[in-house]
Write a protein that holds these residues in place. Structure first.
Motif, mmCIF file in Angstrom:
data_model
loop_
_atom_site.group_PDB
_atom_site.id
_atom_site.type_symbol
_atom_site.label_atom_id
_atom_site.label_comp_id
_atom_site.label_asym_id
_atom_site.label_seq_id
_atom_site.Cartn_x
_atom_site.Cartn_y
_atom_site.Cartn_z
ATOM 1 N N ASP A 174 -23.259 -26.460 11.876
ATOM 2 C CA ASP A 174 -22.149 -27.111 12.529
ATOM 3 C C ASP A 174 -21.181 -28.124 11.509
ATOM 4 O OD1 ASP A 174 -22.724 -26.032 14.895
ATOM 5 O OD2 ASP A 174 -23.991 -27.723 15.464
ATOM 6 N N ASN A 203 -24.689 -21.114 6.298
ATOM 7 C CA ASN A 203 -23.262 -20.915 6.502
ATOM 8 C C ASN A 203 -22.640 -22.191 6.771
ATOM 9 O OD1 ASN A 203 -20.546 -20.193 6.757
ATOM 10 N ND2 ASN A 203 -21.270 -18.984 8.750
ATOM 11 N N THR A 221 -15.370 -18.113 1.837
ATOM 12 C CA THR A 221 -15.183 -17.699 3.098
ATOM 13 C C THR A 221 -15.116 -16.054 3.391
ATOM 14 O OG1 THR A 221 -12.983 -18.063 3.138
ATOM 15 C CG2 THR A 221 -14.120 -19.650 3.996
ATOM 16 N N SER A 222 -15.119 -15.496 2.216
ATOM 17 C CA SER A 222 -14.903 -13.915 2.281
ATOM 18 C C SER A 222 -15.645 -13.333 0.894
ATOM 19 C CB SER A 222 -13.379 -13.449 2.344
ATOM 20 O OG SER A 222 -12.849 -13.780 1.504
ATOM 21 N N ALA A 244 -16.510 -20.135 8.195
ATOM 22 C CA ALA A 244 -16.200 -18.746 8.790
ATOM 23 C C ALA A 244 -17.322 -17.977 9.528
ATOM 24 C CB ALA A 244 -15.783 -17.658 7.527
ATOM 25 N N GLU A 245 -16.944 -17.163 10.528
ATOM 26 C CA GLU A 245 -18.066 -16.707 11.137
ATOM 27 C C GLU A 245 -18.828 -15.543 10.649
ATOM 28 O OE1 GLU A 245 -16.315 -14.980 14.807
ATOM 29 O OE2 GLU A 245 -15.691 -17.014 15.852
ATOM 30 N N HIS A 246 -20.040 -15.557 10.772
ATOM 31 C CA HIS A 246 -21.071 -14.413 10.368
ATOM 32 C C HIS A 246 -21.263 -14.358 8.920
ATOM 33 C CE1 HIS A 246 -20.755 -13.170 14.579
ATOM 34 N NE2 HIS A 246 -19.429 -12.789 14.301
ATOM 35 N N ARG A 247 -20.870 -15.610 8.004
ATOM 36 C CA ARG A 247 -20.837 -15.428 6.639
ATOM 37 C C ARG A 247 -22.288 -15.341 6.171
ATOM 38 N NH1 ARG A 247 -18.591 -13.437 3.290
ATOM 39 N NH2 ARG A 247 -18.737 -14.875 1.563
ATOM 40 N N GLU A 248 -23.331 -16.309 7.174
ATOM 41 C CA GLU A 248 -24.727 -16.253 6.728
ATOM 42 C C GLU A 248 -25.239 -14.891 6.747
ATOM 43 O OE1 GLU A 248 -24.646 -17.053 11.176
ATOM 44 O OE2 GLU A 248 -23.245 -17.264 9.344
ATOM 45 N N GLN A 249 -24.742 -13.901 7.701
ATOM 46 C CA GLN A 249 -25.187 -12.558 7.506
ATOM 47 C C GLN A 249 -24.807 -11.614 6.498
ATOM 48 O OE1 GLN A 249 -24.224 -11.153 11.606
ATOM 49 N NE2 GLN A 249 -24.969 -13.070 12.805
ATOM 50 N N GLU A 275 -19.199 -28.548 8.161
ATOM 51 C CA GLU A 275 -18.676 -27.677 7.033
ATOM 52 C C GLU A 275 -18.798 -28.317 5.691
ATOM 53 O OE1 GLU A 275 -14.726 -26.162 8.150
ATOM 54 O OE2 GLU A 275 -15.454 -25.476 10.070
ATOM 55 N N HIS A 316 -26.627 -21.228 10.662
ATOM 56 C CA HIS A 316 -25.145 -21.509 10.903
ATOM 57 C C HIS A 316 -25.225 -23.163 10.798
ATOM 58 C CE1 HIS A 316 -20.946 -21.923 11.814
ATOM 59 N NE2 HIS A 316 -21.253 -22.777 12.696
#
Length: 502
Positions: free
Chosen positions: A422, A393, A470-471, A397-402, A424, A420
């Motif tokens: 650090d 990720n 990101t989504s 954006a948070e939790h995108r790897e999951q 981008e 994740h």
């Protein structure tokens, strides 16, 4: 020389005041004739030059050099207020401080305009069109008179457009493109090698993306596959190189320059650079000593208003396009305007913008009808589903790897590591080691990622989730249709340049 940053897994104003300063096709006294080259497709430099006016007008006016706006006999179009047209020019001279970029013969060969970009700001100040003209485009150059020597250069047919700069200076390039397009040009900018390097240092590097590693001995560009940050000499090399991109042509280099500028604009917008006085002061110091402009462009009111406009512009309304072209009739290694170029020029003359923008198609749940072919295709593929997969990720954006891990697992893969980053990255991509092209292609297709590249730097199939993803479970591919079927992109689009190992 700036170093490439590899992937972690690899070891006041009212804008309408502008209208009072446009459409002034007249000659001005020459104060300087430093005609220098810029490999940066120069709109980024233009953006920063005009933006600094709000904090350092006096410095800007004393640092820059001026030259005549139009030294040809051509002037067309309405003289009424309307769009603001600025021609950004660079020359390939190797004289003076640029001697390190060529031989003695190069230094004595004179100047040619190596980068030509016509920047049009719409009358309502909501749209920006940036048109690139390839340097080997064959055109007619109008009669021009040197404001320095008084030498008259007769009109000539069948010459490369980049020869116009050597017909008396940048004012002849202005006259040439004005006659070619039927557009009156209000201002020009001519900038230097050193401005590119200094500017890229000031902003802390610019993210670029290439599909395969490049090691170009001609320009000095050395990049790994994927996303890197370039500055200094490497930023300059990225914009000068043509051997490592696609077919090695000037149009391929222009595409890389457009992606660089789009990335630069996204960065300064996201970081608030254009509203930060300290940053603007540093940019002023870095750039203004390396430009030549027409006298009108040093007008403080003009500069303040242009800078304010770019600070608030919608990046989806900044369009980079290459003028429609085709092989020259008498030499396939040269180019000529395609018939569809007139459609593009007409839209510029009429201030209609260049795009018919279409929003990304909304994501829809797959129907049984669409599921069956996909499932059938997956059943026909013989793959090792125990292959190691890494989902990284780098989107911010948070939790995108999951989220993406679940999508990859739905294909049947069981050895997935979600991480994740650090750091981008702008563009999403899938990289794979030797022997795992099938898995990489299948995963990329499922996710809608178009950049899929093999690399010895990875020991697992690695899915990099960038800022463009990101989504959602599928990366939406935004479509932009440009007038005249011209190639290009908008500033909000993230593109990875097709390259080959060179």
């Amino acid at each position: 020389m700036g170093e490439s940053v590899t992937h972690p897994k690899q070891n006041s104003s009212d804008p309408n005041r502008l209208v009072g300063f446009g459409r002034h096709m007249r000659q001005e006294p020459v104060r300087s004739h430093r005609y220098r080259w810029i490999a940066l497709s120069c709109v980024g430099v233009f953006l920063f030059i005009v933006a600094v006016a709000g904090v350092n007008l006096l410095r800007l006016r004393t640092n820059v050099h001026t030259a005549s706006l139009n030294i040809g006999e051509y002037a067309s179009g309405s003289l009424s207020d309307g769009p603001l047209d600025i021609l950004v020019i660079g020359s390939d001279t190797r004289a003076g401080n640029n001697a390190a970029y060529g031989s003695l013969e190069d230094a004595n060969s004179g100047a040619r305009s190596d980068v030509m970009m016509l920047v049009q700001v719409s009358q309502n100040r909501q749209d920006v069109s940036v048109i690139s003209f390839p340097r080997d485009l064959i055109v007619d150059i109008p009669k021009c008179t040197s404001p320095i020597t008084g030498m008259v250069y007769p009109a000539a047919s069948g010459l490369q457009i980049n020869e116009s700069l050597n017909h008396g200076g940048p004012g002849c390039t202005v006259a040439t493109i004005s006659s070619l397009t039927g557009i009156n040009i209000d201002h020009f900018m001519l900038v230097d090698f050193n401005a590119v390097k200094a500017l890229s240092h000031v902003v802390g590097g610019v993210q670029v993306c290439v599909t395969q590693a490049i090691d170009d001995s001609y320009s000095g560009l050395k990049l790994p596959a994927g996303v890197s940050s370039v500055e200094g000499e490497q930023a300059l090399a990225f914009l000068r190189s043509r051997h490592g991109y696609s077919d090695g042509s000037d149009t391929s280099r222009i595409a890389a320059q457009q992606s660089f500028l789009a990335s630069l604009l996204r960065k300064v917008k996201s970081e608030g650079t254009l509203t930060n006085p300290t940053q603007l002061f540093n940019i002023a110091e870095a750039v203004t000593q390396n430009v030549t402009v027409d006298k009108g462009l040093t007008n403080p009111a003009t500069l303040v208003n242009i800078g304010a406009m770019f600070a608030s512009i919608d990046l989806s309304k900044v369009v980079f396009a290459t003028v429609p072209n085709e092989p020259y009739l008498y030499d396939a290694n040269k180019l000529q305007l395609a018939p569809s170029a007139e459609d593009l020029f007409e839209r510029l003359r009429e201030d209609r913008g260049l795009t018919d923008k279409s929003a990304p198609a909304p994501e829809q749940a797959p129907t049984e009808e669409t599921q069956e072919p996909e499932q059938a295709a997956e059943e026909q593929v013989s793959l090792d589903y125990s292959a190691l997969i890494t989902v990284l990720n780098a989107s911010g954006a948070e939790h995108r790897e999951q989220d993406i891990e679940k999508v990859v697992a739905s294909l049947g893969y069981s050895h997935i590591t979600a991480e994740h980053s650090d750091t981008e990255y702008a563009a999403s991509a899938v990289y794979y080691p030797a022997g795992y092209a099938g898995q990489a292609q299948q995963i990329a297709q499922k996710l809608g990622i178009t950049v899929v590249e093999g690399s010895a730097s990875y020991d697992a199939v690695t899915v990099v989730i960038g800022q463009d993803f990101t989504s959602g479970d599928v990366l939406s591919q935004k479509e932009t249709s440009i007038a005249g079927d011209a190639s290009g992109q908008t500033a909000d689009q993230v593109k990875c340049q097709q390259s080959y190992e060179y």
